[in-house]
Scaffold this active site. Structure first.
Site, short mmCIF file in Angstrom:
data_model
loop_
_atom_site.label_atom_id
_atom_site.label_comp_id
_atom_site.label_asym_id
_atom_site.label_seq_id
_atom_site.Cartn_x
_atom_site.Cartn_y
_atom_site.Cartn_z
N LYS A 117 20.90 43.68 40.57
CA LYS A 117 20.95 45.05 40.01
C LYS A 117 19.61 45.75 40.10
CE LYS A 117 24.91 45.16 37.03
NZ LYS A 117 25.43 45.49 35.70
N LYS A 201 31.71 41.54 45.94
CA LYS A 201 32.58 41.61 44.76
C LYS A 201 33.11 43.04 44.56
CE LYS A 201 30.69 41.89 40.74
NZ LYS A 201 29.95 41.77 39.47
N LYS A 204 32.58 48.17 39.77
CA LYS A 204 32.68 49.55 39.27
C LYS A 204 31.72 50.47 40.01
CE LYS A 204 33.35 48.13 34.46
NZ LYS A 204 32.27 47.18 34.17
P1 TYM Z 1 31.52 43.77 33.62
O1 TYM Z 1 31.66 45.00 32.80
O2 TYM Z 1 30.78 43.85 34.90
O3 TYM Z 1 32.94 43.18 33.96
C1 TYM Z 1 33.90 42.99 32.95
C2 TYM Z 1 34.72 41.74 33.20
O4 TYM Z 1 35.39 41.84 34.45
C3 TYM Z 1 35.06 40.70 35.25
N1 TYM Z 1 34.97 41.15 36.65
C4 TYM Z 1 35.66 40.61 37.65
N2 TYM Z 1 36.55 39.60 37.70
C5 TYM Z 1 37.09 39.32 38.90
N3 TYM Z 1 36.77 39.96 40.04
C6 TYM Z 1 35.87 40.98 40.05
N4 TYM Z 1 35.57 41.62 41.16
C7 TYM Z 1 35.26 41.34 38.81
N5 TYM Z 1 34.36 42.28 38.44
C8 TYM Z 1 34.18 42.15 37.12
C9 TYM Z 1 33.72 40.22 34.73
O5 TYM Z 1 33.50 38.87 35.04
C10 TYM Z 1 33.88 40.46 33.25
O6 TYM Z 1 34.57 39.41 32.64
N6 TYM Z 1 27.97 41.14 31.31
C11 TYM Z 1 29.38 41.50 31.28
C12 TYM Z 1 29.80 42.20 30.00
C13 TYM Z 1 29.49 41.47 28.73
C14 TYM Z 1 30.16 40.32 28.25
C15 TYM Z 1 29.55 40.04 26.98
C16 TYM Z 1 31.18 39.52 28.74
C17 TYM Z 1 28.54 41.83 27.81
N7 TYM Z 1 28.61 40.96 26.75
C18 TYM Z 1 29.96 38.95 26.23
C19 TYM Z 1 31.58 38.42 27.97
C20 TYM Z 1 30.97 38.14 26.72
C21 TYM Z 1 29.64 42.44 32.43
O7 TYM Z 1 28.77 43.08 32.95
O8 TYM Z 1 30.95 42.58 32.72
#
Ligand code: TYM
Length: 338
Positions: A117, A201, A204
């Site tokens: 990032k 991947k 968003k």
């Molecule tokens: P974020 O917002 O990027 O993504 C949210 C969730 O979606 C999953 N995900 C995917 N799964 C499969 N294929 C993909 N291409 C894909 N893109 C995203 C992510 O693995 C996630 O589960 N750091 C985290 C947010 C967070 C969090 C937490 C998660 C903050 N605090 C505590 C769990 C527990 C994040 O950026 O997710």
């Protein structure tokens, strides 16, 4: 090791940094829906994580509602699970500071997401982006959560959360205070790739909107994106081993399996030998069938921000009722005056 004996709890979060896509749905939200009747669940919209990179304030508010609406539209029941915005529960920030003093610089230096990032010019990245995984550990452990449903990209952050929990327990001689949270990653859909590049991947922040199927896409948009999806000239193999070295084909088959609830083997038994001219329309129909109802409900909910605000406020109160006593106890353990 930990001797944690408390209740089993689930915590997960999604950043309001863009539109919700089928990777988020298959990798995370769909698991939330399944887990809510098995565990005490906390699902947050991690707005404090989102601002580690610049967010337009008006858009941030809209996207926070969008993520909350997506949870609801996919089937998370706000009476069963607490749905809330992270900034609405101040215990997250309080515990994050204490964890900043537990986590080691060397641990954070290994985090690959920061490297991705921050890009080439990491001197210009926010300090928040660097300590981002520490806040994530606080999100989880402030509920003493034992299980964390996430996609595969979060594996390293979950390992860090476990390291922080173990070090806190050890340093303060509280072997059973924090559980070591278990990531729940397995299952089809844990890693959905971009439709434009089977090695990247689905994200968003994908530069090309065509790489991503959003939950708000209508049937036409979904069909177009799948039709345009990168593939290769060969027919599909009749067994998963034949997908080796064909990342785009593997991804499209993986999406089919994840939405249909069938294994790759079963899908390839049906489509093996067929070209993408046959497979893509079948995939588009399936995705439209599964995403369509979620999309309609999401649209309805997004037009009712008052209702969403009520859900988030109620969820934040319920979450605080669990998190505040944990932080109070942490402060005592650390030696702060209460
Ligand atoms: P974020 O917002 O990027 O993504 C949210 C969730 O979606 C999953 N995900 C995917 N799964 C499969 N294929 C993909 N291409 C894909 N893109 C995203 C992510 O693995 C996630 O589960 N750091 C985290 C947010 C967070 C969090 C937490 C998660 C903050 N605090 C505590 C769990 C527990 C994040 O950026 O997710």
């Amino acid at each position: 090791m930990t001797g944690y004996q408390g209740p089993e709890r689930v915590l997960s979060g999604i950043q309001p940094s863009g539109g919700m896509h089928i990777g988020n749905y298959l990798g995370a939200i769909r698991k939330f829906v399944d887990l809510q009747h098995e565990y005490e669940c906390y699902f947050c919209v991690v707005d404090m994580h989102a601002i580690t990179v610049w967010q337009d304030p008006k858009k941030l508010r809209e996207q926070t509602f969008h993520i909350a609406a997506s949870y609801l539209a996919a089937g998370v029941d706000p009476k069963v699970a607490a749905i809330f915005h992270q900034s609405g529960v101040r215990a997250h920030a309080e515990l994050a500071w204490i964890f900043n003093c537990v986590a080691r610089l060397g641990w954070l230096e290994r985090m690959t997401q920061f490297k991705d990032k921050a890009g080439k010019d990491k001197q210009r990245a926010s300090v928040g982006l660097y300590t981002y995984p520490v806040l994530q550990a606080a999100d989880i452990l402030v509920y003493q959560a034992t299980h964390v449903p996430v996609g595969e990209d979060q594996k390293q952050h979950l390992e860090l959360s476990r390291d922080i929990a173990a070090k806190f327990n050890h340093d303060f001689n509280q072997p059973d205070f924090f559980p070591l949270p278990e990531p729940l990653i397995k299952g089809p859909g844990a890693r959905i790739m971009s439709l434009r590049d089977g090695t990247a991947k689905m994200s968003k922040s994908d530069a090309s909107a065509n790489g991503c199927v959003f939950l708000t896409d209508d049937a036409d948009a979904i069909a177009k994106k799948i039709k345009k999806a990168k593939s290769d000239p060969d027919p599909l193999p009749s067994e998963p081993a034949g997908l080796e070295g064909r990342p785009e084909a593997a991804n499209l088959v993986g999406i089919f399996s994840a939405f249909s609830g069938r294994s790759d083997e079963e899908v390839l038994k049906e489509f093996g030998g067929q070209g993408f001219g046959v497979f893509k329309p079948a995939l588009a129909d399936l995705v439209v069938e599964k995403v369509g109802p979620i999309s309609a409900e999401l649209n309805r909910l997004e037009n009712d921000p008052g209702y969403l605000q009520g859900i988030l406020t109620d969820g934040a109160e319920r979450a605080s009722a669990v998190a505040d006593p944990v932080v109070k106890r942490v402060k005592e353990i650390v030696g702060f005056l209460i």
